[in-house]
Design an enzyme around this catalytic site. Structure first.
Site, PDB file in Angstrom:
ATOM      1  N   ILE A 102       0.842  -1.191   0.000  1.00 23.72           N
ATOM      2  CA  ILE A 102       0.000   0.000   0.000  1.00 23.72           C
ATOM      3  C   ILE A 102       0.881   1.246   0.000  1.00 23.72           C
ATOM      4  O   ILE A 102       1.914   1.294   0.683  1.00 23.72           O
ATOM      5  CB  ILE A 102      -0.935  -0.022   1.229  1.00 23.72           C
ATOM      6  CG1 ILE A 102      -1.990  -1.102   1.023  1.00 23.72           C
ATOM      7  CG2 ILE A 102      -1.591   1.338   1.447  1.00 23.72           C
ATOM      8  CD1 ILE A 102      -2.799  -1.407   2.259  1.00 23.72           C
ATOM      9  N   HIS A 119      -3.017  -0.818 -13.570  1.00 28.14           N
ATOM     10  CA  HIS A 119      -4.005  -1.708 -12.962  1.00 28.14           C
ATOM     11  C   HIS A 119      -4.684  -2.503 -14.075  1.00 28.14           C
ATOM     12  O   HIS A 119      -5.100  -1.922 -15.088  1.00 28.14           O
ATOM     13  CB  HIS A 119      -5.027  -0.861 -12.193  1.00 28.14           C
ATOM     14  CG  HIS A 119      -6.068  -1.679 -11.512  1.00 28.14           C
ATOM     15  ND1 HIS A 119      -5.816  -2.415 -10.371  1.00 28.14           N
ATOM     16  CD2 HIS A 119      -7.371  -1.903 -11.825  1.00 28.14           C
ATOM     17  CE1 HIS A 119      -6.915  -3.051 -10.009  1.00 28.14           C
ATOM     18  NE2 HIS A 119      -7.864  -2.749 -10.866  1.00 28.14           N
TER      19      HIS A 119
HETATM   20  C1  GRF Z   1       0.194  -6.499 -13.771  1.00 34.85           C
HETATM   21  O1  GRF Z   1      -0.955  -7.180 -14.169  1.00 34.85           O
HETATM   22  C2  GRF Z   1      -0.168  -5.129 -13.246  1.00 34.85           C
HETATM   23  O2  GRF Z   1      -1.277  -4.587 -13.892  1.00 34.85           O
HETATM   24  C3  GRF Z   1      -0.492  -5.393 -11.807  1.00 34.85           C
HETATM   25  O3  GRF Z   1       0.455  -6.363 -11.401  1.00 34.85           O
HETATM   26  C4  GRF Z   1       0.859  -7.124 -12.535  1.00 34.85           C
HETATM   27  C5  GRF Z   1       2.354  -7.071 -12.602  1.00 34.85           C
HETATM   28  O4  GRF Z   1       2.862  -7.918 -13.582  1.00 34.85           O
HETATM   29  N1  GRF Z   1      -0.460  -4.175 -11.025  1.00 34.85           N
HETATM   30  P1  GRF Z   1       4.397  -7.859 -13.973  1.00 34.85           P
HETATM   31  O5  GRF Z   1       5.202  -8.116 -12.697  1.00 34.85           O
HETATM   32  O6  GRF Z   1       4.687  -6.513 -14.560  1.00 34.85           O
HETATM   33  O7  GRF Z   1       4.578  -8.968 -14.979  1.00 34.85           O
END
Ligand code: GRF
Length: 226
Positions: A102, A119
């Site tokens: 967080i 996100h």
């Molecule tokens: C992604 O799906 C992002 O949207 C979310 O966490 C995931 C991270 O994936 N916040 P990576 O480590 O970049 O492959």
């Protein structure tokens, strides 16, 4: 010949915070390398020892720090340690790429409107965790991803850019997540480039892009209609 943007503007110094595999980090590394993103990743910080993101950064020759939250007695002390690592590296923009902690006031006070997140849902629908599964189970016909500024809430900050993908009847959580992730890799570097070009302005909670992005499409349909 078009001038290389990486050579014509001063590079934005970014710090990437990640907890996982780091595929978004990789797309940012690749765009910095090919000149489509005028930024320099000055540090990659993870809170998870052995996270894939660390290896990706090391392979690209980027300085890394592993700051394991489990070794701190409380969240504020951990946050202060991360913020001071970012400040020591001269970071101008903090990029969260799958950072599973967080973001509290210690971060927000040190980097007001200078922290962004990606996100894997079309905010404001489906904030929080496991959102690809939630979109699928809800029966949404479109899903996607959102790059947004980070504020004190959970995935509530001003939206910078979004990408939309269809949800197919045949989708599983995995296939939908993969389709969304491909778009994450496309839009996250673009959002950072908009910040590097100083093209973003906040009007209330709306992020205005100036000059605007070109787009031909006026609507999206699902299923796609010819
Ligand atoms: C992604 O799906 C992002 O949207 C979310 O966490 C995931 C991270 O994936 N916040 P990576 O480590 O970049 O492959």
């Amino acid at each position: 010949m078009m001038p290389d943007p990486a050579l014509t503007c001063q590079k934005l110094r970014i710090g990437v915070l990640a907890s996982g595999s780091g595929s978004n980090l990789q797309s940012i590394i690749d765009c910095c390398a090919d000149g489509s993103l005028a930024a320099e990743i000055a540090v990659v910080i993870t809170n998870v020892p052995g996270a894939g993101a660390l290896e990706r950064a090391q392979r690209a020759g980027i300085p890394t720090r592993c700051i394991d939250h489990k070794t701190f007695s409380d969240r504020q002390t951990f946050d202060r340690e991360v913020v001071s690592a970012l400040q020591n590296a001269g970071i101008e923009l903090v990029v969260l790429a799958g950072f599973m902690r967080i973001i509290g006031d210690v971060f927000l006070d040190a980097y007001p409107q200078k922290i962004i997140n990606i996100h894997p849902a079309l905010l404001p629908a489906f904030p929080g965790l496991h959102v690809q599964k939630k979109a699928l189970e809800y029966g949404a016909k479109f899903a996607g991803c959102t790059v947004h500024f980070v504020d004190g809430g959970v995935d509530t900050g001003p939206i910078i850019i979004q990408a939309v993908v269809p949800v197919l009847d045949s989708d599983t959580e995995e296939t939908l997540s993969a389709r969304i992730l491909k778009e994450e890799h496309r839009i996250y570097p673009r959002a950072i480039q908009l910040i590097a070009e100083k093209r973003l302005r906040l009007v209330g909670r709306r992020v205005v892009i100036d000059p605007p992005l070109e787009t031909g499409a006026t609507a999206q349909h699902n299923p796609a209609l010819a």
